[in-house]
Design a protein around this motif. Structure first.
Motif, short mmCIF file in Angstrom:
data_model
loop_
_atom_site.label_atom_id
_atom_site.label_comp_id
_atom_site.label_asym_id
_atom_site.label_seq_id
_atom_site.Cartn_x
_atom_site.Cartn_y
_atom_site.Cartn_z
N LEU A 190 0.83 -1.21 0.00
CA LEU A 190 0.00 0.00 0.00
C LEU A 190 0.86 1.26 0.00
N ASP A 191 0.47 2.21 -0.81
CA ASP A 191 1.05 3.54 -0.83
C ASP A 191 -0.08 4.53 -0.65
N CYS A 192 0.24 5.82 -0.73
CA CYS A 192 -0.79 6.86 -0.60
C CYS A 192 -1.56 6.67 0.72
N VAL A 193 -0.87 6.23 1.76
CA VAL A 193 -1.53 5.87 3.01
C VAL A 193 -1.79 7.09 3.88
N THR A 194 -3.03 7.16 4.38
CA THR A 194 -3.40 8.20 5.33
C THR A 194 -4.07 7.55 6.54
N GLY B 254 -13.78 7.78 22.79
CA GLY B 254 -12.61 7.25 22.11
C GLY B 254 -12.34 7.99 20.81
N VAL B 255 -11.48 7.39 20.01
CA VAL B 255 -11.07 7.98 18.75
C VAL B 255 -11.44 7.02 17.61
N ARG B 256 -12.10 7.56 16.60
CA ARG B 256 -12.39 6.79 15.39
C ARG B 256 -11.16 6.90 14.50
N VAL B 257 -10.69 5.76 14.00
CA VAL B 257 -9.50 5.70 13.18
C VAL B 257 -9.88 5.14 11.80
N ILE B 258 -9.56 5.89 10.75
CA ILE B 258 -9.75 5.39 9.40
C ILE B 258 -8.37 5.37 8.73
N ASN B 259 -7.89 4.18 8.45
CA ASN B 259 -6.63 4.01 7.73
C ASN B 259 -6.96 3.67 6.29
N ARG B 260 -6.33 4.36 5.36
CA ARG B 260 -6.63 4.16 3.96
C ARG B 260 -5.34 4.15 3.17
N GLY B 261 -5.20 3.17 2.28
CA GLY B 261 -4.02 3.08 1.43
C GLY B 261 -4.41 2.58 0.05
N TYR B 262 -3.56 2.84 -0.91
CA TYR B 262 -3.83 2.49 -2.30
C TYR B 262 -2.78 1.53 -2.81
N ASN B 263 -3.24 0.45 -3.42
CA ASN B 263 -2.34 -0.50 -4.06
C ASN B 263 -2.18 -0.03 -5.50
N LEU B 264 -1.00 0.52 -5.81
CA LEU B 264 -0.77 1.10 -7.13
C LEU B 264 -0.84 0.04 -8.23
N ALA B 265 -0.35 -1.17 -7.95
CA ALA B 265 -0.35 -2.23 -8.95
C ALA B 265 -1.76 -2.69 -9.28
N TRP C 160 -8.24 0.83 -3.59
CA TRP C 160 -8.10 1.33 -2.23
C TRP C 160 -8.34 0.20 -1.23
N ASN C 161 -7.68 0.31 -0.10
CA ASN C 161 -7.89 -0.60 1.02
C ASN C 161 -8.15 0.29 2.23
N GLU C 162 -9.22 0.05 2.95
CA GLU C 162 -9.57 0.90 4.08
C GLU C 162 -9.94 0.05 5.28
N ALA C 163 -9.52 0.50 6.44
CA ALA C 163 -9.87 -0.18 7.69
C ALA C 163 -10.32 0.87 8.70
N GLU C 164 -11.36 0.54 9.44
CA GLU C 164 -11.83 1.43 10.50
C GLU C 164 -11.57 0.78 11.85
N GLY C 165 -11.03 1.57 12.75
CA GLY C 165 -10.74 1.08 14.09
C GLY C 165 -11.17 2.07 15.14
N ARG C 166 -10.84 1.73 16.38
CA ARG C 166 -11.15 2.61 17.51
C ARG C 166 -9.96 2.60 18.45
N ALA C 167 -9.75 3.73 19.09
CA ALA C 167 -8.61 3.86 20.00
C ALA C 167 -9.05 4.54 21.29
N TYR C 168 -8.34 4.20 22.36
CA TYR C 168 -8.63 4.77 23.68
C TYR C 168 -7.32 4.98 24.41
N PHE C 169 -7.29 6.00 25.25
CA PHE C 169 -6.11 6.23 26.07
C PHE C 169 -5.92 5.05 27.02
N ILE C 170 -4.66 4.71 27.26
CA ILE C 170 -4.36 3.62 28.19
C ILE C 170 -4.35 4.15 29.62
N ASP C 171 -3.75 5.30 29.82
CA ASP C 171 -3.69 5.90 31.16
C ASP C 171 -4.10 7.36 31.06
N ASP C 172 -3.17 8.23 31.33
CA ASP C 172 -3.37 9.66 31.35
C ASP C 172 -3.62 10.20 29.94
#
Length: 171
Positions: free
Chosen positions: A47-51, A61-72, A76-88
């Motif tokens: 994957l290139d063109c990754v954001t 929490g935080v919504r995470v959208i990772n997106r990348g492009y397979n030039l060959a 596009w390839n996209e994944a949605e995730g979620r994130a949370y603080f571990i401590d502070d």
């Protein structure tokens, strides 16, 4: 988060001898980041063109959208995730999940005062990203981040340069 699918890692740790940034402000970190370089791993292979785009979730929490492009394959390839603080919430250390109950560490090791670039690791030295708010990073800044990663014993000779140029289709 940034491209941190950390599939079955299931580890929210931080690499020995590293420290996450303090004084972290999530609201300033939100938005889109471009991947400049990374260590290779299966969930971003070819994957290139990754954001990575971060926004607030209703549950705090935080919504995470990772997106990348397979030039060959020209797709596009996209994944949605979620994130949370571990401590502070003032420490740049979160856990992120793209796959059910499995979380991986997301550790901001270096961060520009103006939130224009970041050096991010996963739970160990197998995961490393250099991120920028722009598709092209000033070469002196990138070199400084690569040098810092080397000082922290990451295998910087294995970093993959991510294409972020006119070959990337419109997002």
């Amino acid at each position: 988060m940034s491209s941190v699918a950390l599939a079955g890692a299931g580890c929210t740790g931080i690499p020995d001898g590293t420290e996450p940034v303090s004084g972290f402000e999530l609201n300033r970190y939100l938005g889109q980041w471009y991947e400049i370089a990374r260590l290779d791993h299966s969930f971003e292979r070819d994957l290139d063109c990754v954001t990575a785009s971060y926004s607030l979730r209703d549950d705090g929490g935080v919504r995470v959208i990772n997106r990348g492009y397979n030039l060959a394959e020209q797709e596009w390839n996209e994944a949605e995730g979620r994130a949370y603080f571990i401590d502070d919430e003032n420490i740049g250390r979160l856990k992120v999940s793209f796959f059910g109950p499995f979380y991986g560490g997301y550790n901001v090791l270096e961060l520009d005062d103006d939130y224009q670039w970041a050096l991010v690791s996963g739970p160990n030295r197998d995961y490393l990203w250099i991120l920028s708010r722009t598709p092209v990073m000033e070469s002196a800044v990138e070199e400084r981040l690569r040098q810092r990663a080397a000082e922290l014993n990451f295998p910087t000779d294995e970093l993959i340069d991510v294409v972020q140029d006119q070959t990337c289709p419109e997002r």
